[in-house]
Design a protein around this motif. Structure first.
Motif, PDB file in Angstrom:
ATOM      1  N   THR A  57       0.827  -1.209   0.000  1.00  0.00           N
ATOM      2  CA  THR A  57       0.000   0.000   0.000  1.00  0.00           C
ATOM      3  C   THR A  57       0.859   1.257   0.000  1.00  0.00           C
ATOM      4  N   ILE A  58       2.010   1.202   0.672  1.00  0.00           N
ATOM      5  CA  ILE A  58       2.924   2.355   0.669  1.00  0.00           C
ATOM      6  C   ILE A  58       3.453   2.600  -0.737  1.00  0.00           C
ATOM      7  N   ASP A  59       3.883   1.534  -1.413  1.00  0.00           N
ATOM      8  CA  ASP A  59       4.393   1.671  -2.777  1.00  0.00           C
ATOM      9  C   ASP A  59       3.316   2.207  -3.718  1.00  0.00           C
ATOM     10  N   LEU A  60       2.090   1.713  -3.580  1.00  0.00           N
ATOM     11  CA  LEU A  60       0.995   2.177  -4.441  1.00  0.00           C
ATOM     12  C   LEU A  60       0.714   3.662  -4.220  1.00  0.00           C
ATOM     13  N   ALA A  61       0.744   4.103  -2.969  1.00  0.00           N
ATOM     14  CA  ALA A  61       0.485   5.512  -2.677  1.00  0.00           C
ATOM     15  C   ALA A  61       1.532   6.404  -3.313  1.00  0.00           C
ATOM     16  N   ARG A  62       2.799   5.964  -3.315  1.00  0.00           N
ATOM     17  CA  ARG A  62       3.874   6.753  -3.932  1.00  0.00           C
ATOM     18  C   ARG A  62       3.750   6.731  -5.456  1.00  0.00           C
ATOM     19  N   MET A  63       3.365   5.574  -5.999  1.00  0.00           N
ATOM     20  CA  MET A  63       3.214   5.451  -7.451  1.00  0.00           C
ATOM     21  C   MET A  63       2.084   6.329  -7.966  1.00  0.00           C
ATOM     22  N   ILE A  64       0.958   6.351  -7.251  1.00  0.00           N
ATOM     23  CA  ILE A  64      -0.208   7.086  -7.747  1.00  0.00           C
ATOM     24  C   ILE A  64       0.071   8.579  -7.784  1.00  0.00           C
ATOM     25  N   ASP A  65       0.947   9.063  -6.900  1.00  0.00           N
ATOM     26  CA  ASP A  65       1.301  10.485  -6.899  1.00  0.00           C
ATOM     27  C   ASP A  65       1.977  10.893  -8.204  1.00  0.00           C
ATOM     28  N   ALA A  66       2.673   9.925  -8.843  1.00  0.00           N
ATOM     29  CA  ALA A  66       3.399  10.229 -10.079  1.00  0.00           C
ATOM     30  C   ALA A  66       2.592   9.909 -11.328  1.00  0.00           C
ATOM     31  N   ALA A  67       1.431   9.290 -11.162  1.00  0.00           N
ATOM     32  CA  ALA A  67       0.635   8.869 -12.319  1.00  0.00           C
ATOM     33  C   ALA A  67      -0.118  10.048 -12.919  1.00  0.00           C
ATOM     34  N   SER A  68      -0.214  10.070 -14.233  1.00  0.00           N
ATOM     35  CA  SER A  68      -0.987  11.089 -14.942  1.00  0.00           C
ATOM     36  C   SER A  68      -2.446  10.666 -15.012  1.00  0.00           C
ATOM     37  N   PRO A  69      -3.365  11.618 -15.241  1.00  0.00           N
ATOM     38  CA  PRO A  69      -4.771  11.254 -15.421  1.00  0.00           C
ATOM     39  C   PRO A  69      -4.936  10.220 -16.531  1.00  0.00           C
TER      40      PRO A  69
END
Length: 419
Positions: free
Chosen positions: A285-297
């Motif tokens: 869940t920590i990795d996903l939270a960091r990844m989603i911050d960098a994801a574009s719409p």
């Protein structure tokens, strides 16, 4: 008090915490009334030991007149894992790995194992006497396992989780936020129903992030994780169709991430009982939270994972399968025949293609681009850009994710091919 009344209404009257026991009554529908009343008694005893969340139940062992359970204060597990002595009670040979193994997998121990574990941890097991002996019926054992897990903490080494995030959620009015969360919830339920129609099983759970949901499959193993990946792109497809038909802000614009990693599962206290619904927190869940911050719409990111999963061999026997993200996507693509005949917005799906993107090579093949994500703490994680193309008979294809050439590379300071 009539313990032989194990109907849902009877359970409600007897125990006082009916929602969970109603579920157990469904599991135990083919068991005798006396054996089912035993489960009601056990549930009440475990609830007392749990003590409003003060304690955690680790393991259990069947006895002739009931069972033994190992109970420790909830904070003690963290102290055991960290190697912090509790008033001299923690033996030096109790390692964090030992505790992790204890809260992983099945919780039933043999009597010899229970005696060894209780001696190592210097914790005397509690003896719970029941009105009649346990039957050792497989359904009964399954129910007791569920009870023990509900009152404890569970560690899963390789859990697939997907994160759906509503783009621009904080800029919406409260009413718009509510409607977009409801729309996303509908897409989740709709995707679940469509997979069940194709006889693709997924026992999904959700936990809110405020502006989206963590979603995972309660079932474990390679097939369960692959099914979750397909579930993700059916949710995104349902959302894309709804967005194409809506001119208002009712339907959210999404971005999504998929990853496999370790996590702890638990039930929070709600009033006088643990919640029926489970929660997860951990590396995944920590990795996903960091990844989603960098994801574009509109983007779909897949984490760079290496997981040991239970899978079927050619002889239909279960064994450990080691997979990285690229190999996992290959297995997911090969598994898509199970969704043949799926209907989206009234049109039958003819083909689905899911893949990780990259640059075209001189040979005509494509590599897989590695995206390095640096978070606000200065830590770096690797992810891959994913695409899903869904082709339908008489309608335009549904193209999910963003193309490699359109990546907003400013989000990823270090970009290099990896395969």
């Amino acid at each position: 008090m009539d313990y032989d009344d194990l109907s849902p209404s009877g359970i409600h009257r007897i125990a006082g915490y009916s929602p969970y026991l109603d579920q157990l009554a469904g599991y135990a529908s083919n068991m005798g009334l006396r054996q089912r009343s035993n489960l009601v008694q056990l549930e009440r005893s475990l609830n007392e030991l749990w003590a409003l969340g003060q304690n955690s139940i680790l393991s259990w062992t069947p006895l002739d007149d009931g069972l033994l359970v190992l109970v420790v204060p909830h904070y003690a597990i963290a102290e055991y894992i960290a190697g912090i002595p509790r008033s001299g009670n923690v033996a030096q040979n109790v390692s964090s790995r030992f505790i992790i193994e204890l809260i992983s997998g099945e919780r039933e121990l043999t009597l010899a194992q229970m005696q060894k574990v209780s001696t190592l941890m210097n914790v005397e097991p509690k003896h719970l006497r029941l009105r009649q002996p346990l039957s050792s019926h497989p359904v009964e054992t399954k129910i007791i396992e569920k009870m023990i897990r509900r009152y404890g903490i569970n560690f899963v080494a390789s859990r697939a989780v997907t994160l759906f995030d509503i783009v621009g959620f904080s800029l919406l009015t409260p009413f718009e936020q509510m409607t977009q969360l409801n729309s996303l919830s509908y897409s989740l339920n709709s995707a679940h129903a469509k997979m069940l129609e194709q006889d693709v099983k997924i026992n999904f759970a959700r936990s809110t992030t405020g502006d989206g949901f963590y979603i995972w499959n309660r079932d474990n193993g390679l097939e369960a994780n692959v099914n979750l990946y397909h579930f993700m792109h059916i949710v995104l497809a349902d959302n894309a169709i709804a967005r194409s038909k809506s001119a208002s802000k009712i339907v959210p614009r999404l971005r999504a991430c998929f990853h496999v990693g370790s996590c702890y599962e638990f039930h929070q206290a709600e009033g006088l009982n643990p919640t029926i619904h489970d929660f997860i927190v951990g590396d995944v869940t920590i990795d996903l939270a960091r990844m989603i911050d960098a994801a574009s719409p509109g983007q779909i990111l897949v984490g760079d994972f290496h997981a040991e999963l239970i899978g079927d061999t050619h002889d239909h026997e279960q064994s450990q399968v080691h997979l990285d993200a690229a190999t996992f996507l290959e297995r997911a693509q090969g598994n898509l025949s199970k969704l043949s005949g799926l209907v989206l917005s009234g049109e039958r799906v003819t083909a689905i293609k899911c893949y990780l993107t990259g640059e075209r090579l001189e040979s005509g093949d494509f590599d897989i681009r590695k995206l390095e994500i640096r978070d606000k703490h200065g830590l770096t994680r690797t992810a891959y850009n994913a695409k899903v193309n869904i082709y339908r008979e008489l309608a335009e294809p549904i193209l999910l994710g963003i193309e490699d050439r359109k990546l907003q590379l400013e989000h990823f300071p270090e970009v290099a091919p990896s395969f």
